[in-house]
Enzyme design. Structure first.
Site, mmCIF file in Angstrom:
data_model
loop_
_atom_site.group_PDB
_atom_site.id
_atom_site.type_symbol
_atom_site.label_atom_id
_atom_site.label_comp_id
_atom_site.label_asym_id
_atom_site.label_seq_id
_atom_site.Cartn_x
_atom_site.Cartn_y
_atom_site.Cartn_z
ATOM 1 C CE LYS A 48 -3.283 -0.722 -0.668
ATOM 2 N NZ LYS A 48 -3.710 -1.472 -1.816
ATOM 3 C CB THR A 102 9.216 -8.294 -3.663
ATOM 4 O OG1 THR A 102 9.222 -9.243 -2.668
ATOM 5 C CG2 THR A 102 10.399 -7.061 -3.483
ATOM 6 C CG HIS A 103 4.244 -6.270 -1.131
ATOM 7 N ND1 HIS A 103 4.282 -4.945 -1.758
ATOM 8 C CD2 HIS A 103 2.990 -6.543 -1.492
ATOM 9 C CE1 HIS A 103 3.161 -4.665 -2.298
ATOM 10 N NE2 HIS A 103 2.445 -5.522 -2.301
ATOM 11 C CB SER A 133 -3.726 3.000 2.141
ATOM 12 O OG SER A 133 -3.622 2.156 0.821
ATOM 13 C CE1 TYR A 188 0.714 6.956 -3.003
ATOM 14 C CE2 TYR A 188 0.400 9.165 -1.768
ATOM 15 C CZ TYR A 188 -0.241 8.033 -2.487
ATOM 16 O OH TYR A 188 -1.507 8.081 -2.923
ATOM 17 N NE ARG A 251 -8.141 4.344 1.299
ATOM 18 C CZ ARG A 251 -7.961 5.506 1.914
ATOM 19 N NH1 ARG A 251 -9.084 5.908 2.302
ATOM 20 N NH2 ARG A 251 -7.018 5.949 2.072
HETATM 21 P P1 A3P Z 1 -5.207 4.933 -0.598
HETATM 22 O O1 A3P Z 1 -5.668 3.750 -0.137
HETATM 23 O O2 A3P Z 1 -4.815 5.773 0.272
HETATM 24 O O3 A3P Z 1 -5.879 5.476 -1.856
HETATM 25 P P2 A3P Z 1 -0.507 -0.288 -3.482
HETATM 26 O O4 A3P Z 1 -0.482 -0.225 -5.146
HETATM 27 O O5 A3P Z 1 1.109 -0.318 -3.048
HETATM 28 O O6 A3P Z 1 -1.259 -1.553 -3.248
HETATM 29 O O7 A3P Z 1 -1.005 1.013 -2.960
HETATM 30 C C1 A3P Z 1 -2.282 1.472 -3.168
HETATM 31 C C2 A3P Z 1 -2.347 2.764 -2.785
HETATM 32 O O8 A3P Z 1 -1.760 3.650 -3.715
HETATM 33 C C3 A3P Z 1 -3.656 3.332 -2.627
HETATM 34 O O9 A3P Z 1 -3.625 4.356 -1.405
HETATM 35 C C4 A3P Z 1 -4.104 3.920 -3.941
HETATM 36 O O10 A3P Z 1 -5.248 4.855 -4.284
HETATM 37 C C5 A3P Z 1 -2.781 4.506 -4.130
HETATM 38 N N1 A3P Z 1 -2.527 4.832 -5.657
HETATM 39 C C6 A3P Z 1 -2.739 4.280 -6.708
HETATM 40 N N2 A3P Z 1 -2.565 4.706 -7.708
HETATM 41 C C7 A3P Z 1 -2.365 6.186 -7.502
HETATM 42 C C8 A3P Z 1 -1.817 7.199 -8.227
HETATM 43 N N3 A3P Z 1 -1.650 7.031 -9.481
HETATM 44 N N4 A3P Z 1 -1.571 8.367 -7.501
HETATM 45 C C9 A3P Z 1 -1.746 8.253 -6.301
HETATM 46 N N5 A3P Z 1 -1.885 7.212 -5.341
HETATM 47 C C10 A3P Z 1 -2.223 6.053 -6.173
#
Ligand code: A3P
Length: 289
Positions: A48, A102-103, A133, A188, A251
């Site tokens: 996330k 990878t995580h 998140s 981020y 989200r």
């Molecule tokens: P939120 O839950 O805060 O909205 P991952 O890809 O590591 O699972 O992370 C998901 C998180 O990154 C989510 O955060 C998602 O909305 C956000 N995310 C995905 N694409 C994004 C983008 N283009 N710009 C900003 N945030 C993004």
């Protein structure tokens, strides 16, 4: 409710004291023996932290901003999640250069990635937004254990009792590893700031992307566009696994949403604990922009 109970939640287990999905632990030998290639690019994140976002950015860089090429397959297939997909036929058959995801915390990365001196991009996100998140992701993704209440999940996160382990150790471990390995460590929050001193554009400079391509990348990888991109928004997962009606994968995509979740008391407790856990590192985060 009915949606919650439509699929059984995954079990968890541990490898080296790190909580992982049982299916990952059961196949740990295979994962540990993953055969990296020297030209593999590994995208590593705490879950996330913006994995899908950096995956899309990297794919756009690799394809000179050709959005159609980047829609050739889902995120999941373009960049296999090494500890989740069964290592073997699928990743072996992928043509080089591969981009993989990878995580895993740094100490659990298959040794072959270090032996082959692979390039790695790590993305970190501030603890509070990352936690928020992750909480919502647990609600909507049945591959995760049930999160419990927000308060309960907050406690588990602080105790490091969540999947893929302790956030604090994860971000610090990778931060230290970049001293000895080829790791590009991104935030981020910086990516969110398109034109800031450490923002998106500056971060992409080392890739020597022409301006027209850069503009396309910025546009195609905005939250709004990615939210509507079926190849990136995880609506390709069966609803029994990810239920976007509970909380969409895409989200909010903002910095500072934690303020809508933490009570004043929770925030004070979190900050005090955070200071202790992060006292011996030069790593700092922005909790708001
Ligand atoms: P939120 O839950 O805060 O909205 P991952 O890809 O590591 O699972 O992370 C998901 C998180 O990154 C989510 O955060 C998602 O909305 C956000 N995310 C995905 N694409 C994004 C983008 N283009 N710009 C900003 N945030 C993004």
């Amino acid at each position: 409710d009915i949606l919650e109970s439509s699929m059984t939640r995954s079990e968890t287990d541990e490898v080296g004291g790190v909580l992982l999905p049982k299916r990952v632990c059961d196949r740990w030998d295979q994962i540990w023996n993953f055969r990296a290639r020297p030209d593999d690019l590994l995208i590593a994140t705490y879950a996330k932290a913006g994995t899908t976002w950096i995956q899309e950015i990297v794919d756009m860089i690799q394809h000179d901003g050709d959005t159609e090429k980047c829609k050739r397959a889902t995120t999941y297939l373009r960049h296999p999640f090494i500890e989740w997909v069964l290592p073997g036929p699928f990743t072996e058959a992928m043509p080089s250069p591969r981009t993989l995801k990878t995580h895993l915390p740094v100490q659990l990365v298959p040794p072959s990635f270090w032996e082959q001196e692979c390039k790695i991009i790590y993305v970190a996100r501030n603890a509070k937004d990352n936690l928020v998140s992750y909480y919502h992701f647990h609600r909507m993704n049945k591959n995760m254990p049930a999160p419990g209440t927000w308060e309960e999940f907050l406690e588990k996160f602080m105790a490091g009792q969540v999947l893929w382990g302790c956030w604090y150790d994860h971000v610090k471990g990778w931060w230290d590893a970049k001293e000895n390995h080829c790791i590009l460590y991104l935030f981020y929050e910086d990516l969110k700031e398109v034109r800031g001193e450490s923002g998106f554009i500056v971060l992409l400079l080392p890739f020597r992307v022409p301006n027209v391509v850069l503009d396309k990348i910025i546009h195609h990888t905005t939250f709004e566009i990615m939210k509507d991109n079926p190849m990136a928004n995880y609506t390709f997962q069966p609803p029994a696994v990810m239920d976007h009606s509970i909380s969409p994968f895409m989200r909010k995509g903002t910095v500072g949403d934690w303020k809508n979740h933490f009570t004043v008391a929770q925030n004070e407790k979190f900050d005090e604990d955070y200071r202790k856990k992060m006292s011996r590192t030069s790593l700092t985060f922005r909790m708001e922009l």
